[in-house]
Design an enzyme around this catalytic site. Structure first.
Site, PDB file in Angstrom:
ATOM      1  N   CYS A 132       0.823  -1.203   0.000  1.00  0.00           N
ATOM      2  CA  CYS A 132       0.000   0.000   0.000  1.00  0.00           C
ATOM      3  C   CYS A 132       0.861   1.260   0.000  1.00  0.00           C
ATOM      4  CB  CYS A 132      -0.924  -0.007   1.221  1.00  0.00           C
ATOM      5  SG  CYS A 132      -1.983   1.442   1.328  1.00  0.00           S
ATOM      6  N   CYS A 135      -0.399   4.152   2.124  1.00  0.00           N
ATOM      7  CA  CYS A 135      -0.231   3.969   3.573  1.00  0.00           C
ATOM      8  C   CYS A 135       1.184   4.306   4.000  1.00  0.00           C
ATOM      9  CB  CYS A 135      -0.510   2.514   3.971  1.00  0.00           C
ATOM     10  SG  CYS A 135      -2.027   1.816   3.330  1.00  0.00           S
ATOM     11  N   ASP A 136       2.161   3.858   3.216  1.00  0.00           N
ATOM     12  CA  ASP A 136       3.552   3.883   3.657  1.00  0.00           C
ATOM     13  C   ASP A 136       4.475   4.795   2.850  1.00  0.00           C
ATOM     14  OD1 ASP A 136       2.851   1.931   5.555  1.00  0.00           O
ATOM     15  OD2 ASP A 136       3.079   0.359   4.051  1.00  0.00           O
TER      16      ASP A 136
END
Length: 306
Positions: A132, A135-136
């Site tokens: 993801c 997300c990161d």
């Protein structure tokens, strides 16, 4: 808990089904599952969902849909299903908290990200390996990263990562991309993105964090070490249907088989969204499936009551 309509999932399909079922006064019960909100919880800018001229953040969209469903009478429980019994109606569903029964069930359990299955992939997950980018990606400011995949998801992930990384390399097993022309054009014209074809990942290198990859040329068999600090997987998703194995028919890699768009072979059991959609897999089509499933569930229950 006994209910007329039980909805499994909490993405666009599940929440749209909940909105329609609740507005029909069916008082649906929704079990959110292990990832409340579904895949859109990991998406920042959603620009292709109708009604938002300037786009909307994925988590915000899902929170709005949840609030709308609850407003009309949906009972929303953050429980994960551990077993189902579709042998007879009312159908039984067991969760990590308790047991529920329903006359009609709408399955909208979605799909989960696929992994490569490399020796050190899971060991370094969260330490440079991710599925993801939204997300990161923030954690890779000023670093070089790799995205694996050749579809729209890979192009989108790579483009997003250019906000943080100094260089993004897309690795493609084949000699061509399968993404849409618009997404390919965007990636190919981004100065931070490089595309490497006919290349597969053999392993992830690094002791406590990702320090590089071991790559293989699929044409020549040549192996090389490639320096990078992050690996992002964008190779597709696996339908979350394992729990229905032996009770509902599946097609392809595990998508639930449907008749007349949303119906299964079990009376009163309906399918919505990515768990059955192997072709489009879009938030807006998932929402459409949720609408259809709820309407069919309403019609089914009305028929039982004469």
């Amino acid at each position: 808990m006994d209910t007329k309509v039980l909805i499994l999932g909490s993405g666009p399909a599940a929440l749209t089904a909940a909105i329609y079922a609740a507005r029909a006064d069916l008082k649906p019960l929704l079990l959110a599952g292990p990832e409340p909100g579904g895949q859109l919880m990991w998406t920042t800018d959603v620009e292709n969902f109708p009604g938002f001229a300037k786009g909307i953040q994925g988590p915000e969209l899902m929170e709005n849909m949840k609030a709308q469903a609850v407003r009309f009478g949906t009972t929303y429980l953050e429980e994960s299903v551990t077993a189902v019994d579709l042998s007879k109606s009312p159908y039984a569903v067991t969760t990590n908290v308790g047991r529920h029964q329903a006359t009609a069930i709408i399955i909208a359990t979605g799909a989960s990200a696929k992994w490569l299955g490399l020796p050190n992939e899971q060991r370094l997950r969260g330490k440079g390996v991710s599925a993801c980018a939204t997300c990161d990606g923030f954690f890779f400011k000023g670093q070089e990263v790799v995205v694996v995949g050749g579809g729209d998801a890979a192009m989108e992930e790579a483009t997003f990562l250019t906000k943080f990384a100094t260089k993004v390399t897309i690795l493609v097993r084949k000699e061509a991309l399968r993404a849409s022309k618009a997404m390919i054009h965007r990636a190919q014209h981004d100065p931070k993105i490089t595309i490497k074809y006919n290349t597969s990942v053999i392993d992830v290198l690094g002791r406590d964090k990702v320090e590089g990859l071991k790559l293989k040329d699929v044409l020549t068999g040549a192996v090389e070490e490639f320096s990078c600090q992050g690996l992002f997987l964008a190779i597709g998703h696996q339908p979350n249907t394992e729990i229905f194995k032996g009770q509902l028919e599946v097609v392809g890699p595990g998508y639930l088989k449907v008749e007349n768009q949303v119906m299964t072979a079990k009376p009163g059991v309906f399918v919505a969204g990515d768990v059955g959609d192997w072709r489009y897999r879009q938030a807006v089509t998932a929402a459409g499936w949720g609408c259809m499933a709820a309407l069919e569930a309403e019609k089914y229950l009305a028929g039982l009551n004469g």
